[in-house]
Scaffold this motif. Structure first.
Motif, PDB file in Angstrom:
ATOM      1  N   VAL A 131       0.831  -1.200   0.000  1.00  0.00           N
ATOM      2  CA  VAL A 131       0.000   0.000   0.000  1.00  0.00           C
ATOM      3  C   VAL A 131       0.870   1.255   0.000  1.00  0.00           C
ATOM      4  O   VAL A 131       0.604   2.218  -0.730  1.00  0.00           O
ATOM      5  N   SER A 132       1.937   1.253   0.782  1.00  0.00           N
ATOM      6  CA  SER A 132       2.774   2.449   0.800  1.00  0.00           C
ATOM      7  C   SER A 132       3.501   2.634  -0.527  1.00  0.00           C
ATOM      8  O   SER A 132       3.689   3.759  -0.986  1.00  0.00           O
ATOM      9  N   ALA A 133       3.872   1.528  -1.178  1.00  0.00           N
ATOM     10  CA  ALA A 133       4.460   1.647  -2.519  1.00  0.00           C
ATOM     11  C   ALA A 133       3.447   2.279  -3.468  1.00  0.00           C
ATOM     12  O   ALA A 133       3.790   3.126  -4.296  1.00  0.00           O
ATOM     13  N   LEU A 156      10.160   8.170   3.359  1.00  0.00           N
ATOM     14  CA  LEU A 156      10.854   7.810   4.605  1.00  0.00           C
ATOM     15  C   LEU A 156       9.867   7.308   5.651  1.00  0.00           C
ATOM     16  O   LEU A 156      10.093   6.296   6.311  1.00  0.00           O
ATOM     17  N   LEU A 157       8.744   8.013   5.780  1.00  0.00           N
ATOM     18  CA  LEU A 157       7.713   7.632   6.741  1.00  0.00           C
ATOM     19  C   LEU A 157       7.241   6.207   6.476  1.00  0.00           C
ATOM     20  O   LEU A 157       7.085   5.407   7.401  1.00  0.00           O
ATOM     21  N   CYS A 158       7.040   5.892   5.187  1.00  0.00           N
ATOM     22  CA  CYS A 158       6.566   4.560   4.827  1.00  0.00           C
ATOM     23  C   CYS A 158       7.578   3.500   5.219  1.00  0.00           C
ATOM     24  O   CYS A 158       7.206   2.447   5.744  1.00  0.00           O
ATOM     25  N   LEU A 165       7.470   3.008   9.012  1.00  0.00           N
ATOM     26  CA  LEU A 165       6.261   2.262   9.377  1.00  0.00           C
ATOM     27  C   LEU A 165       6.415   0.782   9.074  1.00  0.00           C
ATOM     28  O   LEU A 165       6.054  -0.076   9.880  1.00  0.00           O
ATOM     29  N   GLU A 166       6.970   0.521   7.885  1.00  0.00           N
ATOM     30  CA  GLU A 166       7.147  -0.858   7.452  1.00  0.00           C
ATOM     31  C   GLU A 166       8.037  -1.614   8.424  1.00  0.00           C
ATOM     32  O   GLU A 166       7.747  -2.738   8.817  1.00  0.00           O
ATOM     33  N   ARG A 167       9.145  -0.963   8.813  1.00  0.00           N
ATOM     34  CA  ARG A 167      10.092  -1.614   9.702  1.00  0.00           C
ATOM     35  C   ARG A 167       9.424  -1.918  11.044  1.00  0.00           C
ATOM     36  O   ARG A 167       9.587  -2.970  11.614  1.00  0.00           O
ATOM     37  N   ARG A 168       8.634  -0.967  11.526  1.00  0.00           N
ATOM     38  CA  ARG A 168       7.987  -1.169  12.827  1.00  0.00           C
ATOM     39  C   ARG A 168       6.970  -2.297  12.752  1.00  0.00           C
ATOM     40  O   ARG A 168       6.872  -3.120  13.651  1.00  0.00           O
TER      41      ARG A 168
END
Lengths: 226, 217
Positions: free
Chosen positions: B147-149, B203-205, B208-211
């Motif tokens: 979704v972020s992509a 960067l935000l995405c 978020l992904e890492r978390r």
């Protein structure tokens, strides 16, 4: 309905197809170059040297962060200005889509190799294959199998994105469509609806079979590996 | 590089960037809504809706946004449907984004193992409860990278809005190049503007992904 008639009048339909071919030709040349250059980039992304990998990574991220249209503007308007070289819209487009395609293709190649499990490398070593033999007979065939559907998807993306070249003055299918609409402004005032509808479907009939093919190959591979 | 030119004309870019973000933002939110509806109708295999969704997805994914916009902006008025540039931008982006979002969300739903759903059923949860408490939270986490992509992809796609006479960043850049032949400055500001919009979101995405990966796995 006179708008629909306009499309099949004279050589209008052939002219639209000719316009579509202009963008597809740009896409095909760029795809060809991207596959070759992207394979090298993908290989470079897997070397041990950290500096090489960092440079490749930076290249990929820089290309990806900007919209393709911005790159087209930079090459088409910027290069003329900075170096005094006059590039045609088509040449600029091939340059931009090759730079972009190489980045994306490189990433796919890297992913393809990384998806081959480590034990495949180790088993071929255990069998006494040289590194070259291992790559030719064991690794490449598997990596390519994973790669092909992604490559097809990248190609459809390229074909769709090349539609942007109308914005840097290349006479492609949208421009031809506009010419046809303008030429028949009085005989067929609603031609725009039919012409742009036809172009929409033309793109669909080019890209849909490719997408289907990619999905079919993916499904087959999932069955094979399951 | 002519700094005076930049300081004189950057307000145009600010205005255009705001337009890009607002229309892009609305389009992306609507894409997510359309995508969720489509994904649900395919996940639950709702008879007619599902067929419509599949046809829509294929049409939208296999055609370029610029062609969709031309059809909306120049074609539809001939059929009596007149849309403003802004409306075209939002509808076009939603038409394109809905299918991408639907694919990502659907694969998120499909990543939930059957055993999980069967366990939930045996605990006596209703279908809606299963979706609400079992499938959705984990599907959302699984779908998050895709979704972020999509969000970044759609933001970049907004660059074609200038084709339907929306005064976005590309439009301003082209205008300035045409009027003052200040190519270097105009392109420089264009790149900076897109970086300011896309970099933080990108960067935000990834944060978020890492978390999510840490929490979900």
């Amino acid at each position: 309905m006179e708008g629909l008639k306009i499309i099949f009048e004279g050589s209008n339909f052939l002219r639209l197809l000719g316009g579509l071919w202009v963008t597809i030709r740009i896409a095909l040349i760029s795809i060809g170059l991207s596959v070759i250059l992207g394979s090298f980039l993908g290989a470079a992304m897997r070397v041990r040297n950290k500096a090489v990998r960092a440079v490749c990574r930076a290249y990929l991220e820089i290309v990806r962060i900007m919209p393709q249209l911005v790159w087209l503007f930079i090459v088409f308007f910027g290069i003329v200005r900075t170096f005094g070289i006059n590039l045609s819209g088509e040449t600029s487009a091939v340059i931009v889509f090759t730079i972009w395609g190489t980045a994306e293709m490189g990433d796919l190649v890297r992913g393809g190799f990384e998806n081959v499990p480590v034990h495949q490398y180790e088993s071929s070593q255990a069998l006494g294959l040289t590194k070259l033999q291992a790559y030719i007979y064991v690794i490449f065939p598997q990596a390519i199998r994973l790669l092909i559907p992604n490559m097809i998807n990248l190609s459809t993306r390229m074909i769709k994105t090349t539609a942007l070249v109308s914005l840097i003055g290349v006479t492609e299918v949208l421009k031809v469509g506009k010419q046809i609409i303008d030429a028949n402004r009085f005989e067929a005032p609603n031609a725009a609806l039919w012409v742009y509808g036809t172009i929409f479907l033309m793109y669909f009939f080019v890209c849909f079979p490719l997408s289907m093919l990619a999905t079919a190959i993916e499904k087959k591979q999932k069955k094979l590996s399951a | 590089m002519d700094l005076a030119f930049i300081s004189q004309h950057y307000p145009l870019y600010v205005k255009a960037a705001v337009l890009t973000v607002v229309i892009g933002g609305i389009g992306i939110v609507l894409s997510a809504v359309v995508g969720l509806i489509c994904a649900l109708s395919r996940y639950y295999k709702i008879p007619v809706l599902r067929t419509i969704t599949v046809i829509y997805t294929e049409l939208s994914r296999n055609t370029p946004l610029i062609v969709q916009l031309f059809f909306l902006y120049f074609g539809l008025p001939k059929a009596g449907i007149v849309l403003s540039s802004e409306a075209c931008g939002i509808i076009g982006l939603t038409f394109l984004g809905g299918s991408y979002m639907s694919e990502s969300i659907l694969s998120g739903f499909q990543s939930i193992k059957k055993g999980q759903i069967e366990s939930a059923e045996s605990l006596g949860l209703s279908k809606a409860q299963i979706m609400r408490y079992v499938v959705f939270p984990r599907a959302a986490a699984a779908a998050m990278p895709a979704v972020s992509a999509n969000i970044i992809f759609l933001l970049k796609e907004t660059s074609v809005f200038s084709a339907v006479a929306l005064a976005d960043l590309m439009y301003v850049a082209k205008d300035l190049i045409g009027m003052y032949s200040s190519t270097t400055e105009s392109l420089f500001m264009l790149v900076v503007a897109y970086l300011i919009i896309i970099l933080p979101i990108s960067l935000l995405c990834s944060v978020l992904e890492r978390r999510l990966r840490r929490g979900g796995a």
